[in-house]
Design a protein around this motif. Structure first.
Motif, PDB file in Angstrom:
ATOM      1  N   GLU A  70       2.992  -9.910   2.757  1.00 36.46           N
ATOM      2  CA  GLU A  70       2.212  -8.719   2.413  1.00 36.46           C
ATOM      3  C   GLU A  70       3.095  -7.474   2.423  1.00 36.46           C
ATOM      4  N   GLY A  71       3.965  -7.382   3.418  1.00 34.09           N
ATOM      5  CA  GLY A  71       4.905  -6.258   3.502  1.00 34.09           C
ATOM      6  C   GLY A  71       5.889  -6.274   2.342  1.00 34.09           C
ATOM      7  N   ALA A  73       5.347  -7.569  -0.599  1.00 32.44           N
ATOM      8  CA  ALA A  73       4.607  -7.188  -1.806  1.00 32.44           C
ATOM      9  C   ALA A  73       4.522  -5.668  -1.922  1.00 32.44           C
ATOM     10  N   ARG A  74       4.261  -5.006  -0.816  1.00 30.49           N
ATOM     11  CA  ARG A  74       4.156  -3.539  -0.822  1.00 30.49           C
ATOM     12  C   ARG A  74       5.505  -2.895  -1.132  1.00 30.49           C
ATOM     13  N   GLN A  77       6.239  -3.335  -4.767  1.00 31.47           N
ATOM     14  CA  GLN A  77       5.371  -2.446  -5.546  1.00 31.47           C
ATOM     15  C   GLN A  77       5.942  -1.028  -5.558  1.00 31.47           C
ATOM     16  N   LEU A  78       6.366  -0.549  -4.396  1.00 31.18           N
ATOM     17  CA  LEU A  78       6.925   0.797  -4.316  1.00 31.18           C
ATOM     18  C   LEU A  78       8.258   0.895  -5.052  1.00 31.18           C
ATOM     19  N   GLN A  81       7.546   1.066  -8.687  1.00 34.75           N
ATOM     20  CA  GLN A  81       7.008   2.388  -9.021  1.00 34.75           C
ATOM     21  C   GLN A  81       8.146   3.398  -9.136  1.00 34.75           C
TER      22      GLN A  81
END
Length: 144
Positions: A70-71, A73-74, A77-78, A81
């Motif tokens: 989960e970490g 993935a974040r 994602q950042l 971005q």
């Protein structure tokens, strides 16, 4: 042939897995979880870009450091971005530079009588003085 860059989908899953140092099943799992999602061909097979391979290596590194999926993935994602926003900034900077270069009359200036800088509209001229000025070298003046 179109240009090939880091985002071009080039590699089948077996090649991408080898480049990333992973098992193909791990890549399938990461795709299902949305960590690294390759593009798909018309026949639905996965095609990985060099950027995808770099992200797979990043997933492996973060995972080995104890970061949860989960970490990871974040983080991805950042990072994605940031890449997208950086590309947009470059695009806007280029558009601004083009606009400044192509704008008629973008920088028209003249010098005033006192040496000051005067901004002029494109296509206008400064008013020319028509007086005649006679100059002579300085001579000592004699009292009359």
């Amino acid at each position: 042939m179109s240009d090939v860059d880091e985002n071009s989908p080039l590699f089948a899953i077996a090649v991408a897995a080898e480049l990333a140092g992973m098992h193909p099943q791990t890549l399938r799992q990461y795709d299902r979880l949305g960590l690294v999602s390759p593009t798909r061909t018309a026949g639905k097979s996965r095609r990985y870009s060099m950027r995808d391979v770099v992200q797979l290596r990043e997933v492996a590194r973060l995972s080995s450091e104890g970061v949860s999926l989960e970490g990871i993935a974040r983080i991805l994602q950042l990072e994605n971005q940031v890449v997208e926003l950086s590309a947009r900034v470059r695009e806007l900077e280029s558009a601004l530079a083009d606009e400044l270069l192509n704008r008629p009359g973008r920088r028209v200036f003249a010098a005033g009588v006192e040496g000051e800088v005067i901004s002029l509209k494109h296509g206008t001229r400064t008013q020319r003085r028509t007086e005649v000025v006679v100059w002579s070298p300085r001579t000592p003046t004699r009292p009359e």
